[in-house]
Design a protein around this motif. Structure first.
Motif, short mmCIF file in Angstrom:
data_model
loop_
_atom_site.label_atom_id
_atom_site.label_comp_id
_atom_site.label_asym_id
_atom_site.label_seq_id
_atom_site.Cartn_x
_atom_site.Cartn_y
_atom_site.Cartn_z
N GLY A 246 -17.84 6.72 -35.94
CA GLY A 246 -17.76 7.62 -37.09
C GLY A 246 -18.87 8.64 -37.15
O GLY A 246 -18.64 9.79 -37.54
N HIS A 247 -20.08 8.25 -36.77
CA HIS A 247 -21.21 9.18 -36.76
C HIS A 247 -22.01 9.07 -35.46
O HIS A 247 -23.19 9.38 -35.43
CB HIS A 247 -22.14 8.93 -37.96
CG HIS A 247 -21.55 9.31 -39.27
ND1 HIS A 247 -20.91 8.40 -40.10
CD2 HIS A 247 -21.48 10.50 -39.91
CE1 HIS A 247 -20.47 9.02 -41.18
NE2 HIS A 247 -20.82 10.28 -41.09
N SER A 248 -21.35 8.65 -34.38
CA SER A 248 -22.05 8.46 -33.10
C SER A 248 -23.31 7.63 -33.30
O SER A 248 -24.41 7.98 -32.90
CB SER A 248 -22.38 9.82 -32.46
OG SER A 248 -21.22 10.55 -32.18
N THR A 249 -23.11 6.50 -33.95
CA THR A 249 -24.21 5.65 -34.38
C THR A 249 -24.69 4.74 -33.26
O THR A 249 -23.90 4.21 -32.48
CB THR A 249 -23.75 4.78 -35.57
OG1 THR A 249 -23.35 5.64 -36.63
CG2 THR A 249 -24.86 3.87 -36.05
N THR A 250 -26.00 4.53 -33.22
CA THR A 250 -26.60 3.55 -32.32
C THR A 250 -27.19 2.41 -33.14
O THR A 250 -27.99 2.65 -34.05
CB THR A 250 -27.71 4.19 -31.47
OG1 THR A 250 -27.15 5.18 -30.62
CG2 THR A 250 -28.42 3.13 -30.62
N ILE A 251 -26.78 1.18 -32.83
CA ILE A 251 -27.37 -0.01 -33.42
C ILE A 251 -28.12 -0.72 -32.30
O ILE A 251 -27.55 -1.06 -31.27
CB ILE A 251 -26.31 -0.97 -33.99
CG1 ILE A 251 -25.36 -0.22 -34.93
CG2 ILE A 251 -26.99 -2.13 -34.70
CD1 ILE A 251 -26.01 0.36 -36.15
N THR A 252 -29.40 -0.92 -32.49
CA THR A 252 -30.22 -1.51 -31.44
C THR A 252 -31.00 -2.69 -32.00
O THR A 252 -31.47 -2.66 -33.14
CB THR A 252 -31.18 -0.46 -30.84
OG1 THR A 252 -32.07 -1.08 -29.91
CG2 THR A 252 -32.01 0.23 -31.92
N GLY A 253 -31.09 -3.74 -31.21
CA GLY A 253 -31.85 -4.92 -31.62
C GLY A 253 -33.13 -5.03 -30.82
O GLY A 253 -33.24 -4.49 -29.71
N MET A 254 -34.11 -5.72 -31.37
CA MET A 254 -35.38 -5.88 -30.67
C MET A 254 -35.97 -7.25 -30.93
O MET A 254 -36.15 -7.65 -32.08
CB MET A 254 -36.37 -4.79 -31.11
CG MET A 254 -37.53 -4.58 -30.13
SD MET A 254 -38.86 -5.79 -30.24
CE MET A 254 -39.65 -5.27 -31.76
N TRP A 255 -36.25 -7.97 -29.86
CA TRP A 255 -36.99 -9.22 -29.91
C TRP A 255 -38.21 -9.03 -29.03
O TRP A 255 -38.09 -8.74 -27.82
CB TRP A 255 -36.13 -10.38 -29.41
CG TRP A 255 -36.73 -11.73 -29.63
CD1 TRP A 255 -37.48 -12.15 -30.69
CD2 TRP A 255 -36.64 -12.86 -28.75
NE1 TRP A 255 -37.85 -13.45 -30.55
CE2 TRP A 255 -37.36 -13.92 -29.37
CE3 TRP A 255 -36.02 -13.09 -27.52
CZ2 TRP A 255 -37.48 -15.18 -28.78
CZ3 TRP A 255 -36.14 -14.34 -26.94
CH2 TRP A 255 -36.85 -15.37 -27.57
#
Length: 318
Positions: A246-255
């Motif tokens: 929908g908005h060229s979204t990036t979801i990123t996780g970090m450990w």
């Protein structure tokens, strides 16, 4: 030696002060006489066995200490467990020298929280000058540092969320352009309003649940949400492939442990930059309270209540 041990998984009530044998350092390890212990939200997950890395019983929790080696070198160290004790053993590669003019509070604040904020902004969000940044839990250990780093690195507008007027005031003292109530019923509208009606470029999120869902809905095209914890213990619902389009979204996780798999000394680089900013007076840690080792339960209760500000410490000498 005195240590806090867990023999059954659960909440703060499972933390018990006991006497244990002094640990022995192997060939590639270093024994540290502990001056202060950092308390992290990950420790609460470790005690209840809900962390990414499974815990094993019996367990001495705690992943960060500052103190001196038997050779007199002052170091801050990351360890898998065993931190809540008068002495701790660390892998030599995970022990980092601390400048003498960087105190225990600042050394421990940078080891996990500072490095986390650094990695989130540099490696996950790839913050660019002029971009808007939302920092959830902005008065906490990571959040209070992330607000300062975002401003130092040229963010256009830093929006902090916090649960009380006092925490919101602190976030603005640290450099946030605006601070909003983290308990707002409609976080999407709250964030958009705080950004002058414009969508958000970067969100740093450790809450989960509705906060994550509504933050994603506020992202601009090519906006990034960097997810590094789930304090609410609630799974977000909006992290679906169709929602990313929908908005060229990036979801990123970090450990943070994954940083050590990167080529080069990324963690050491982060600490060196953070310590340098501290020495120049351009970055400060927020003291969240210091507890005696025997009061580890109270420290965990305070942290889980989400009523704390800044960095919590245990003092094994008390």
């Amino acid at each position: 030696m005195r240590a806090v041990q867990v023999t059954e998984f659960g909440g703060p009530e499972v933390l018990n002060l006991v006497e244990l044998p002094e640990p022995e350092a192997g060939a590639d390890e270093v024994l540290i006489d502990v001056d202060r212990i950092g308390v992290n939200y990950a420790d609460t997950h470790q005690a209840e066995n809900s962390y990414l890395a499974p815990s094993k019983l019996p367990l001495v929790p705690g992943g960060e200490v500052v103190g001196r080696t038997r050779q007199g070198k002052r170091v801050v160290a990351l360890i898998n467990s065993g931190g809540y004790a008068e002495k701790a053993v660390a892998d030599k590669r995970m022990a980092f020298e601390v400048p003498e003019n960087v105190d225990d509070l600042h050394a421990l604040s940078m080891l996990v929280q500072g490095a986390t904020a650094w990695v989130l902004l540099r490696k996950n969000a790839h913050l660019e000058p002029g971009e808007s940044v939302v920092v959830h839990a902005a008065a906490g250990g990571v959040g209070s540092i992330a607000v300062q780093l975002a401003k130092a690195w040229g963010a256009g507008r830093v929006i902090a969320t916090a649960s009380t007027p006092e925490k919101r005031e602190l976030a603005q003292e640290l450099g946030a352009d605006v601070a909003v109530d983290s308990n707002a019923e409609d976080m999407t509208e709250t964030l958009l309003s705080a950004n002058g009606g414009k969508r958000i470029d970067v969100v740093l999120d450790m809450v989960g649940g509705a906060t994550t869902d509504q933050s994603i809905a506020a992202l601009a095209p090519f906006g990034r949400l960097a997810f590094y914890g789930m304090a609410s213990r609630r799974q977000p619902k909006a992290v679906e492939l169709r929602n990313l389009l929908g908005h060229s979204t990036t979801i990123t996780g970090m450990w943070l442990p994954h940083v050590f798999r990167l080529p080069g000394n990324v963690f050491g680089t982060a600490l060196a930059e953070l310590f340098g900013l501290i020495e120049k007076g351009e970055l400060r840690a927020i003291a969240g309270g210091e507890y005696a080792l025997e009061d580890a339960r109270a420290a965990h209760e305070a942290l889980r209540s989400r009523g704390t500000v800044g960095k919590l410490l245990l003092d094994p000498r008390k």
